[in-house]
Enzyme design. Structure first.
Site, PDB file in Angstrom:
ATOM      1  N   GLU A  18     -19.629  25.275 -15.841  1.00 39.90           N
ATOM      2  CA  GLU A  18     -19.314  24.767 -14.671  1.00 39.90           C
ATOM      3  C   GLU A  18     -19.599  26.404 -13.079  1.00 39.90           C
ATOM      4  OE1 GLU A  18     -15.474  25.865 -16.918  1.00 39.90           O
ATOM      5  OE2 GLU A  18     -13.889  24.558 -15.913  1.00 39.90           O
TER       6      GLU A  18
ATOM      7  N   GLU B 234     -14.430  24.431 -24.796  1.00 40.70           N
ATOM      8  CA  GLU B 234     -13.107  24.241 -24.305  1.00 40.70           C
ATOM      9  C   GLU B 234     -11.693  24.256 -25.344  1.00 40.70           C
ATOM     10  OE1 GLU B 234     -15.187  23.711 -21.989  1.00 40.70           O
ATOM     11  OE2 GLU B 234     -14.859  25.045 -20.553  1.00 40.70           O
TER      12      GLU B 234
ATOM     13  N   GLY C 114     -17.304  27.940 -18.801  1.00 42.33           N
ATOM     14  CA  GLY C 114     -17.453  28.261 -17.533  1.00 42.33           C
ATOM     15  C   GLY C 114     -18.526  28.707 -17.074  1.00 42.33           C
TER      16      GLY C 114
ATOM     17  N   ALA D 174     -16.450  31.338 -19.745  1.00 41.02           N
ATOM     18  CA  ALA D 174     -15.816  32.567 -19.723  1.00 41.02           C
ATOM     19  C   ALA D 174     -15.449  33.315 -20.706  1.00 41.02           C
ATOM     20  CB  ALA D 174     -13.830  31.800 -18.876  1.00 41.02           C
TER      21      ALA D 174
END
Ligand code: DAK
Length: 257
Positions: free
Chosen positions: A114, A134, A111, A66
């Protein structure tokens, strides 16, 4: 929304979506998530869709996570809304009725990892790097990583990766079952052609039913899941594909679906 943050190429129903922010290593910001949702709306209604491939622009990254710059100043409420938007988009990607494959061509972090986990399977170039870093940023995975990673690689390895934030290379990703295959960048870039050949002779409805059986069955106990398989198996006999496929075998010719 800036244009072209995701490029789309459609080769007779084999659709490649390319995350296209190479200067930020294809990090996912809200423009990218909106663009992904818009592409999904089109793909969900596309009758001739056969497969969806995700990859990253440039030679360095699939998706490096992200967008940290955009996330930095979010309040808890904004973080919750951001995660909810991303989760529903990623769920729609996962539940597209055709195989969805991640072509991981470099960094696949946070992300990005993911996103790859929401794909039906992933193949990686030999320079790919995976991780859920993260915790190094003071947060946890927010796009489903704590749930899909243990389902793919087992809880012990998942907890190792989400608590240490360590990065692993393509060979380790292969060994733990995070990716199905490792190949060169050149092979990865021709994977769409390979998949076209592999899916080319298969019944479209059968492929869709096979994916549905696996996904829906995983959410159920074994007996219910086997009953679901029986229903979908029987459903196949209601269509033309089963008649054509089995007649072709008996008549020693290639099926024409
Ligand atoms: N976000 C924004 N920009 C990024 C980025 C990212 N994730 N990753 C790379 N970039 C940018 C860099 O800032 C740099 O920009 P400039 O300085 O050139 O403007 C450019 O891409 C090239 O990166 P580097 O110069 O750093 O390249 P290196 O080869 O030296 O290093 C690297 C590559 C991938 C090791 C490094 O860039 C890196 O560590 N990137 C961050 C990777 C990372 O930590 N990813 C996880 C992000 S966190 C949640 C929702 C979601 C999430 C969590 C919670 N909730 C709402 C609860 C998800 C979180 C994440 O994904």
């Amino acid at each position: 929304m800036s244009d072209n943050v995701i490029e789309k190429n459609d080769n007779d129903g084999i659709v490649t979506l390319t995350f296209n922010r190479p200067k930020a290593l294809n990090a996912l910001n809200s423009d990218v998530l909106k663009a992904l949702a818009a592409h999904l709306s089109e793909l969900e209604g596309q009758a001739n869709l056969r497969a969806v491939l995700l990859t990253g622009a440039g030679e360095k990254a699939f998706v490096a996570g992200a967008d940290i710059t955009e996330m930095r100043d979010k309040t808890p409420e904004q973080a919750r809304a951001f995660a909810a938007q991303a989760l529903s988009t990623i769920k729609r990607l996962e539940r597209l009725p055709v195989p969805v494959v991640a072509l991981v061509n470099g960094f696949c972090l946070g992300g990005g990892c993911e996103l790859a986990l929401a794909c039906d399977w992933a193949v990686a170039s030999d320079n790919a790097i995976f991780g859920q870093p993260e915790v190094l940023l003071g947060v946890i995975p927010g796009f489903g990583g704590t749930q899909r990673l243990p389902r793919r690689v087992g809880p012990a390895m998942a907890i190792d990766l989400v608590t240490t934030g360590r990065k692993i290379d393509a060979q380790e990703a292969l060994r733990i079952g995070l990716v199905n295959r490792v190949m060169s960048q050149a092979e990865l870039s021709s994977y769409a052609e390979e998949l076209t050949k592999q899916l080319g002779g298969n019944g479209r409805q059968a492929v869709r039913a096979a994916k549905q059986a696996v996904h829906d069955g995983l959410d159920q106990d074994l007996d219910s899941a086997l009953a679901l398989e029986t229903s979908l198996f029987a459903f196949c006999f209601a269509g033309e594909e089963q008649k054509e496929g089995m007649s072709a075998f008996v008549e020693k010719r290639k099926a024409n679906f």
